[in-house]
Design an enzyme around this catalytic site. Sequence first.
Site: not given
Length: 519
Positions: A239, A457, A487
């Site tokens: 991320s 995602d 995610h």
Amino acid sequence: MPRFVRSAALAAAGVLVAGLAVGCGGSDGGEDDAKPAPTGPEQSPKPDPSSTLPASLTSQKLHWGACKATGSDPAPGSEWQCSTLKVPLDYAKPDGETIGLALIRARSTGEGKRIGSLLFNFGGPGGSGVSMLPSFADMYDKPRERYDLVSFDPRGVAGSEGVHCRSDKETQAAEAVDLTPDTPAEEAAYFKDAADFGAGCARESGKLLGHVSTVEAARDMDVMRQVLGDDKLHYMGISYGTELGGTYAHLFPKKVGRLTLDAVVDPSADSVGHAKNQARGFQRALENYLKSSGQDPRAGSQKIVRLLKRLDAKPLPGTGDRKLTQSLALTGITVTLYSRDSWPSLTRGLEQAEKGDGAALLQLADLYNERDASGRYSTQSHSQRAIGCRDGKARTTPAEAKAQLADFRAISPVFGEFMGWDTAGWCHKWPVAGLHDSPDVSAPGAPPVLVVGNTGDPATPYEGARKMADELGKGVGVELTWKGEGHGAYGSGSNCVDDTVNDYLLNGKAPKDGKVCET
């Protein structure tokens, strides 16, 4: 005021299981390196001749010892060791004041010849690697055969001279602020809360607030590399950690080892672009959820819009004397989209809310906001905002935000309006100037960097992976695609993804650019 951007992997009590990525690399160590190290002082590494920092930092001794409990998390087991690394507060003054960064590690299992240390950043920004790594360590059993697992709290985060901006009482009070204001009074309250937050950060965090940028965190990682004794940085970013990893590759291309970036932040987007990407990503994930439950995506989205409008007018009873507001409901919906495994929680929350009970969605919102049963909140949202506003220099005005609301609603009827207002509210009257419109991640001369994108995602939409691979440069960025949900990709149930990443980490074999793993 939560922001659904670049979030760390979310998992709690079996409600959410978020996908993570793995990335590492490095030079081989000797036979002695494969043996477990005792706690306490160790030999100092040799100074890196390329470093411009004083040897007192690059050759410092780390004193590894037993880890303590962090926040509400108990102390991890005896296999984990913790220490503190000193780095400059201001890299323009390398011989000046220093700050401490909290580190954690578990030594390699020694089932293969040790390669080096595998450094993790789980995202946020503002996520605590010290608390998260032990929770997810089982996912990395294969890499741990040849790597020490290492993570850290970046500058401004948790145990590393963390940023603090407001009390728990003030945080709970701020939950009553309407994040999609409809009247002049609500708009005034929205921007007053934003300004008060920034003022609190300046008051309680002082000069640290101007030194929490991603560039500085990347330079901190190079100090870690040297002090850990690695010739190359062996790194795994998830991320926001992909932006941090890309920034490191740009600053130190010759020091990059085997580096994997999963759940990729689009490095080409400015703050408005990020907000639009997020609105698009969460709407896409919501529609996939609706399809999976036999609902028409358009009709299902409009049903949720109507629920949110009712909550805007009249919050529902939640838990105790707390109410489920429109903003908290949106937060609760959002958090379930980080993992397909949490979709049943979304179904229950929506069904109960339609019946007049807001407790389930409120509980989900508390999970995202890291609020415990006693009303204590973590400071991750403080760090996230401080780092984001130090990085990004754009300061969207209230008038500009209102002018673009129609565009945001067109992208997402559910999330668009929140994202549109957030472009102005997030850094409103922030006391420290930002540094750039978007980060530079070009890394000419670096070895192949594995970039992993997940088509479903929500938080870091798939398109960002290709952008990252392209901006790293020809011959550097290598894209791996997973046609999945949630995610991140590594550890999310795809043997194809896991085997490809592990082959890169352990054997240095990068896949062909554009490889696709089906669900």
